[in-house]
Design a protein around this motif. Sequence first.
Motif, PDB file in Angstrom:
ATOM      1  N   SER A   1       0.846  -1.190   0.000  1.00 51.56           N
ATOM      2  CA  SER A   1       0.000   0.000   0.000  1.00 51.56           C
ATOM      3  C   SER A   1       0.885   1.244   0.000  1.00 51.56           C
ATOM      4  CB  SER A   1      -0.898   0.014   1.241  1.00 51.56           C
ATOM      5  OG  SER A   1      -1.424   1.307   1.422  1.00 51.56           O
ATOM      6  N   PHE A   2       0.623   2.129  -0.945  1.00 56.15           N
ATOM      7  CA  PHE A   2       1.417   3.363  -1.048  1.00 56.15           C
ATOM      8  C   PHE A   2       0.622   4.558  -0.549  1.00 56.15           C
ATOM      9  CE2 PHE A   2       3.369   0.566  -4.123  1.00 56.15           C
ATOM     10  CZ  PHE A   2       4.715   0.813  -3.952  1.00 56.15           C
ATOM     11  N   GLU A   3      -0.520   4.280   0.083  1.00 56.98           N
ATOM     12  CA  GLU A   3      -1.395   5.395   0.436  1.00 56.98           C
ATOM     13  C   GLU A   3      -0.731   6.348   1.414  1.00 56.98           C
ATOM     14  OE1 GLU A   3      -4.787   5.098   2.792  1.00 56.98           O
ATOM     15  OE2 GLU A   3      -5.955   6.422   1.512  1.00 56.98           O
ATOM     16  N   ARG A   4      -0.161   5.799   2.470  1.00 57.77           N
ATOM     17  CA  ARG A   4       0.444   6.650   3.500  1.00 57.77           C
ATOM     18  C   ARG A   4       1.812   7.175   3.063  1.00 57.77           C
ATOM     19  NH1 ARG A   4      -1.708   6.114   9.190  1.00 57.77           N
ATOM     20  NH2 ARG A   4      -3.858   6.311   8.564  1.00 57.77           N
ATOM     21  N   PHE A   5       2.504   6.389   2.294  1.00 60.79           N
ATOM     22  CA  PHE A   5       3.787   6.869   1.777  1.00 60.79           C
ATOM     23  C   PHE A   5       3.535   8.041   0.818  1.00 60.79           C
ATOM     24  CE2 PHE A   5       7.479   6.682  -1.116  1.00 60.79           C
ATOM     25  CZ  PHE A   5       8.467   6.894  -0.175  1.00 60.79           C
TER      26      PHE A   5
ATOM     27  N   GLY B   1       2.948  11.783  -4.984  1.00 62.21           N
ATOM     28  CA  GLY B   1       2.164  11.376  -3.807  1.00 62.21           C
ATOM     29  C   GLY B   1       0.719  11.103  -4.181  1.00 62.21           C
ATOM     30  N   ILE B   2       0.124  12.029  -4.936  1.00 58.08           N
ATOM     31  CA  ILE B   2      -1.284  11.861  -5.338  1.00 58.08           C
ATOM     32  C   ILE B   2      -1.427  10.632  -6.243  1.00 58.08           C
ATOM     33  CG2 ILE B   2      -3.179  12.906  -6.671  1.00 58.08           C
ATOM     34  CD1 ILE B   2      -2.195  15.638  -5.630  1.00 58.08           C
ATOM     35  N   TYR B   3      -0.456  10.463  -7.155  1.00 54.19           N
ATOM     36  CA  TYR B   3      -0.513   9.319  -8.071  1.00 54.19           C
ATOM     37  C   TYR B   3      -0.460   8.001  -7.282  1.00 54.19           C
ATOM     38  CZ  TYR B   3       1.007   5.664 -11.207  1.00 54.19           C
ATOM     39  OH  TYR B   3       1.093   4.459 -11.866  1.00 54.19           O
ATOM     40  N   LEU B   4       0.458   7.921  -6.294  1.00 49.83           N
ATOM     41  CA  LEU B   4       0.605   6.682  -5.517  1.00 49.83           C
ATOM     42  C   LEU B   4      -0.663   6.374  -4.722  1.00 49.83           C
ATOM     43  CD1 LEU B   4       4.276   6.976  -4.178  1.00 49.83           C
ATOM     44  CD2 LEU B   4       3.412   5.372  -5.872  1.00 49.83           C
ATOM     45  N   GLN B   5      -1.272   7.416  -4.199  1.00 51.36           N
ATOM     46  CA  GLN B   5      -2.512   7.202  -3.439  1.00 51.36           C
ATOM     47  C   GLN B   5      -3.622   6.696  -4.359  1.00 51.36           C
ATOM     48  OE1 GLN B   5      -3.392  10.822  -1.261  1.00 51.36           O
ATOM     49  NE2 GLN B   5      -2.241  10.031   0.481  1.00 51.36           N
ATOM     50  N   ARG B   6      -3.737   7.319  -5.529  1.00 50.73           N
ATOM     51  CA  ARG B   6      -4.779   6.906  -6.476  1.00 50.73           C
ATOM     52  C   ARG B   6      -4.535   5.488  -6.962  1.00 50.73           C
ATOM     53  NH1 ARG B   6      -7.601  11.130  -9.930  1.00 50.73           N
ATOM     54  NH2 ARG B   6      -7.926  12.760  -8.417  1.00 50.73           N
ATOM     55  N   TYR B   7      -3.267   5.183  -7.175  1.00 50.37           N
ATOM     56  CA  TYR B   7      -2.898   3.854  -7.664  1.00 50.37           C
ATOM     57  C   TYR B   7      -3.323   2.795  -6.642  1.00 50.37           C
ATOM     58  CZ  TYR B   7       0.310  -0.086  -8.338  1.00 50.37           C
ATOM     59  OH  TYR B   7       0.834  -1.337  -8.485  1.00 50.37           O
ATOM     60  N   THR B   8      -3.025   3.080  -5.348  1.00 50.01           N
ATOM     61  CA  THR B   8      -3.386   2.109  -4.301  1.00 50.01           C
ATOM     62  C   THR B   8      -4.894   1.958  -4.202  1.00 50.01           C
ATOM     63  OG1 THR B   8      -1.412   2.750  -3.095  1.00 50.01           O
ATOM     64  CG2 THR B   8      -3.062   1.544  -1.857  1.00 50.01           C
ATOM     65  N   ARG B   9      -5.602   3.090  -4.235  1.00 47.66           N
ATOM     66  CA  ARG B   9      -7.066   3.021  -4.122  1.00 47.66           C
ATOM     67  C   ARG B   9      -7.672   2.265  -5.293  1.00 47.66           C
ATOM     68  NH1 ARG B   9      -7.513   9.115  -2.150  1.00 47.66           N
ATOM     69  NH2 ARG B   9      -6.905   8.757  -0.009  1.00 47.66           N
ATOM     70  N   ALA B  10      -7.125   2.520  -6.485  1.00 53.45           N
ATOM     71  CA  ALA B  10      -7.646   1.839  -7.679  1.00 53.45           C
ATOM     72  C   ALA B  10      -7.414   0.338  -7.553  1.00 53.45           C
ATOM     73  CB  ALA B  10      -6.956   2.374  -8.923  1.00 53.45           C
ATOM     74  N   LYS B  11      -6.256  -0.017  -6.985  1.00 56.52           N
ATOM     75  CA  LYS B  11      -5.932  -1.432  -6.809  1.00 56.52           C
ATOM     76  C   LYS B  11      -6.917  -2.083  -5.832  1.00 56.52           C
ATOM     77  CE  LYS B  11      -2.086  -2.811  -4.782  1.00 56.52           C
ATOM     78  NZ  LYS B  11      -0.693  -3.002  -4.438  1.00 56.52           N
ATOM     79  N   TRP B  12      -7.207  -1.384  -4.730  1.00 62.80           N
ATOM     80  CA  TRP B  12      -8.147  -1.933  -3.737  1.00 62.80           C
ATOM     81  C   TRP B  12      -9.528  -2.116  -4.338  1.00 62.80           C
ATOM     82  CZ3 TRP B  12      -4.591  -3.697  -1.419  1.00 62.80           C
ATOM     83  CH2 TRP B  12      -3.755  -3.077  -0.511  1.00 62.80           C
ATOM     84  N   SER B  13     -10.001  -1.111  -5.055  1.00 66.32           N
ATOM     85  CA  SER B  13     -11.385  -1.190  -5.542  1.00 66.32           C
ATOM     86  C   SER B  13     -11.524  -2.249  -6.621  1.00 66.32           C
ATOM     87  CB  SER B  13     -11.854   0.169  -6.044  1.00 66.32           C
ATOM     88  OG  SER B  13     -10.984   0.608  -7.052  1.00 66.32           O
ATOM     89  N   GLY B  14     -10.405  -2.598  -7.271  1.00 67.09           N
ATOM     90  CA  GLY B  14     -10.488  -3.608  -8.315  1.00 67.09           C
ATOM     91  C   GLY B  14     -10.391  -5.018  -7.791  1.00 67.09           C
ATOM     92  N   LYS B  15      -9.970  -5.159  -6.502  1.00 67.22           N
ATOM     93  CA  LYS B  15      -9.702  -6.498  -5.974  1.00 67.22           C
ATOM     94  C   LYS B  15     -10.840  -7.016  -5.115  1.00 67.22           C
ATOM     95  CE  LYS B  15      -5.078  -8.222  -5.325  1.00 67.22           C
ATOM     96  NZ  LYS B  15      -3.867  -8.171  -4.588  1.00 67.22           N
ATOM     97  N   GLY B  16     -10.961  -8.312  -5.040  1.00 72.10           N
ATOM     98  CA  GLY B  16     -11.831  -8.961  -4.048  1.00 72.10           C
ATOM     99  C   GLY B  16     -13.276  -8.583  -4.152  1.00 72.10           C
ATOM    100  N   GLY B  17     -13.791  -8.482  -5.391  1.00 74.70           N
ATOM    101  CA  GLY B  17     -15.167  -8.037  -5.592  1.00 74.70           C
ATOM    102  C   GLY B  17     -16.208  -8.883  -4.887  1.00 74.70           C
ATOM    103  N   GLY B  18     -15.957 -10.156  -4.712  1.00 75.49           N
ATOM    104  CA  GLY B  18     -16.991 -11.022  -4.160  1.00 75.49           C
ATOM    105  C   GLY B  18     -17.054 -11.073  -2.639  1.00 75.49           C
ATOM    106  N   PHE B  19     -16.083 -10.471  -1.963  1.00 75.73           N
ATOM    107  CA  PHE B  19     -16.063 -10.601  -0.509  1.00 75.73           C
ATOM    108  C   PHE B  19     -16.837  -9.484   0.168  1.00 75.73           C
ATOM    109  CE2 PHE B  19     -11.859 -12.343  -1.819  1.00 75.73           C
ATOM    110  CZ  PHE B  19     -12.214 -13.656  -1.662  1.00 75.73           C
ATOM    111  N   THR B  20     -17.364  -9.828   1.287  1.00 71.96           N
ATOM    112  CA  THR B  20     -18.072  -8.831   2.072  1.00 71.96           C
ATOM    113  C   THR B  20     -17.469  -8.796   3.469  1.00 71.96           C
ATOM    114  OG1 THR B  20     -20.067  -9.302   0.877  1.00 71.96           O
ATOM    115  CG2 THR B  20     -20.321  -8.106   2.930  1.00 71.96           C
ATOM    116  N   SER B  21     -17.169  -7.603   3.942  1.00 71.47           N
ATOM    117  CA  SER B  21     -16.624  -7.494   5.281  1.00 71.47           C
ATOM    118  C   SER B  21     -17.634  -6.781   6.155  1.00 71.47           C
ATOM    119  CB  SER B  21     -15.352  -6.663   5.255  1.00 71.47           C
ATOM    120  OG  SER B  21     -14.610  -7.009   4.140  1.00 71.47           O
ATOM    121  N   PHE B  22     -17.642  -7.099   7.389  1.00 72.13           N
ATOM    122  CA  PHE B  22     -18.571  -6.415   8.283  1.00 72.13           C
ATOM    123  C   PHE B  22     -18.007  -6.415   9.679  1.00 72.13           C
ATOM    124  CE2 PHE B  22     -19.558 -10.813   8.576  1.00 72.13           C
ATOM    125  CZ  PHE B  22     -19.866 -11.015   9.909  1.00 72.13           C
TER     126      PHE B  22
END
Lengths: 417, 153, 83
Positions: free
Chosen positions: A51-55, A196-217
């Motif tokens: 994750s590059f969000e915080r970096f 910095g903005i690019y790395l954050q967007r890249y990480t977020r895009a990666k998260w939203s594209g992954k694990g579509g079938g799982f549900t967390s609660f």
Amino acid sequence: MPPEILQPVFSYSWPVVFGVFALSGFILGWTAQRGNYCFVNAMTSIFTVRSFERFGALLILFGLSALGCGLLVAAGVVPAYDQYYFNYFAGWYILVGSFIFGFGAALAGGCNLSMLYRAASGYVQNWIELFGMMIGTYIFAVGIWPFQLYTMEKGIFSTTSGGYVEYVPYLLFHSVSGTAVLLTSLLFGVPLISLGIYLQRYTRAKWSGKGGGFTSFSMSLNRALPVKSFGGNFPSPTPQPSGGLRLSQEVKDLLLLRKPYGTNLSTVILALDMIMVFLIGAGYTFNYLVITSSDGGRFFEYILMLAGVHLFLNTPWFSDSLSIVDASTLMVVMLCVGAFASSYLSGDFKIRIPREKKRLLIGFVGGMLVGIGVRMALGCNVGLMWTNFAQLGYDGIIFLFGMLGGVYLAVKVQERL
Amino acid sequence: MKTAYVRKLLAPVVLSLFAVGWYEFSVIYLASNNQLALSSGDLAVYVIPQQFQGYLTATLWICYFVVFMGLAMFWYNLVNIVREEEGGRWEFGAIDLAMPLAIALELVAFFYLGNSLIGDNVAVRLLGYCAVLGCLMWFWYNSVKYVRVREVV
Amino acid sequence: MSEELKVRKPDEVLDVRGESCPVPEMMASKKLKKMKAGQVLEVLTDHQPAVDVTLPSLCKSNGYPYVIIKDGDVYKFRIMKVG
């Protein structure tokens, strides 16, 4: 040769200057605690969870600080010498020190900033780390500093002076004029913020594209709270306000300490804090945010003073590098007060002792390495790395890579411990 | 008594004591060590008098502020704990009555201690008077409400 | 999947109460690497940022499903390792 005279830019009395540094420390502690701002965590998350969000947030922080301080100088509000006056020497010790620091901090569980605000939030692990750091500072002072000083004086893998010699506008343009500073601050600020903005967007895009079938609660065992569902996709690493949530509600929650600050909100507040100190402290003292890198040693000296031992009389480093008090003393004390206040008022304050007792030993050893590392590097992740970006120097860049290396090694070692 | 209550009440008091301790330490130990640095010719450590005095003055102010903040936190938590102990049914009681007085007293103490620093600053003093008067009016309002609530019960 | 995680007994328990970032996710990552696919890891933590940010990041990065169960002051963060 540009001038090297430090004179107050604006006239205030000394209590005001000390008061502003104390206030900046309070803001720093409060914001870092609310935003859980940790330089080490920003780096470990690259290696452990990709994750590059915080970096990315760190790069934005450095970029904003360089841009803000640089523009103040370029506009003629603050003279250039106030920006470069405290630029330190550069040399082998920054790379080695930052590497040792990164390694120790990742082992112990906190960079200099997070160590302090977590210690004030009741984490015993970080108390131990702080104590280890004090001991590390002493070991450095008697064992390493004389040798390091020798290489600095002789210029062995080191520059032999700081100041404008290390000022990037001077290095690039052989000038400290407004235009040179403006161009350099743009050269620092724009790529850092963009990356910095690019790395954050890249990480977020990666998260939203992954694990579509799982549900967390989340659910509560002892309280009948409703089961919370995050929907089909995983959320962003930092909780994002959903579209329907009204901004006023969000602001209210943040003000009433119901929710932690987002990474980027903390980043902006911290950058403004740095710029405030740069402006108000100009000409008086070290006009940047500075954390325990020297105050770890100073507090050790204070503790020994109670026992009648005076390190400043004859111990290396303590006798030549550390005044009895300066603005950073109050900054660090108030950082702890600010962090305590926010953790306490938000209900987070609790004395926490690690279950695994060997962690305390690791914390102590890590703390010692932090103490040795920051002193070798002539500053910590805040007092040297972040500050040096605001100073438009290049030591911060060396520190960044050294620290990344140390953190990487610690992640690998931790896997085997 | 629950340990969480002890923690909640003890922590702000420790904070206030820490602030007082820090100031006292500065006045007693740091001042004498600064002189020792001067007499031993250690000018890299020595802090010039104006700067040192500035540090002490700022620390004194901070000490007042932190003590004030600690006591306010203590009071706030005491009220919350009493509410919790009453099982959330408690709506208006003696603490509501005592709260404005406690805050007014804190403010008076704050201004009394800060007298030497405030000097003749009329604006700050007026602000202080207004705050204390506001607390007293708040107390009066709560007293009336308290009597009414008791009458209804 | 989440119902199963909620009721199923965890195969491994990692107690990182009292620890702060980056320790919880580093230890959890290490533990998960040693576990087999289909097994469940329960991380006990009282560090709020680990529950809000770092442990969810770890799961998302690997594509592992998770549930968060609050038990008093402690969070039980259950992660299922999938192949």
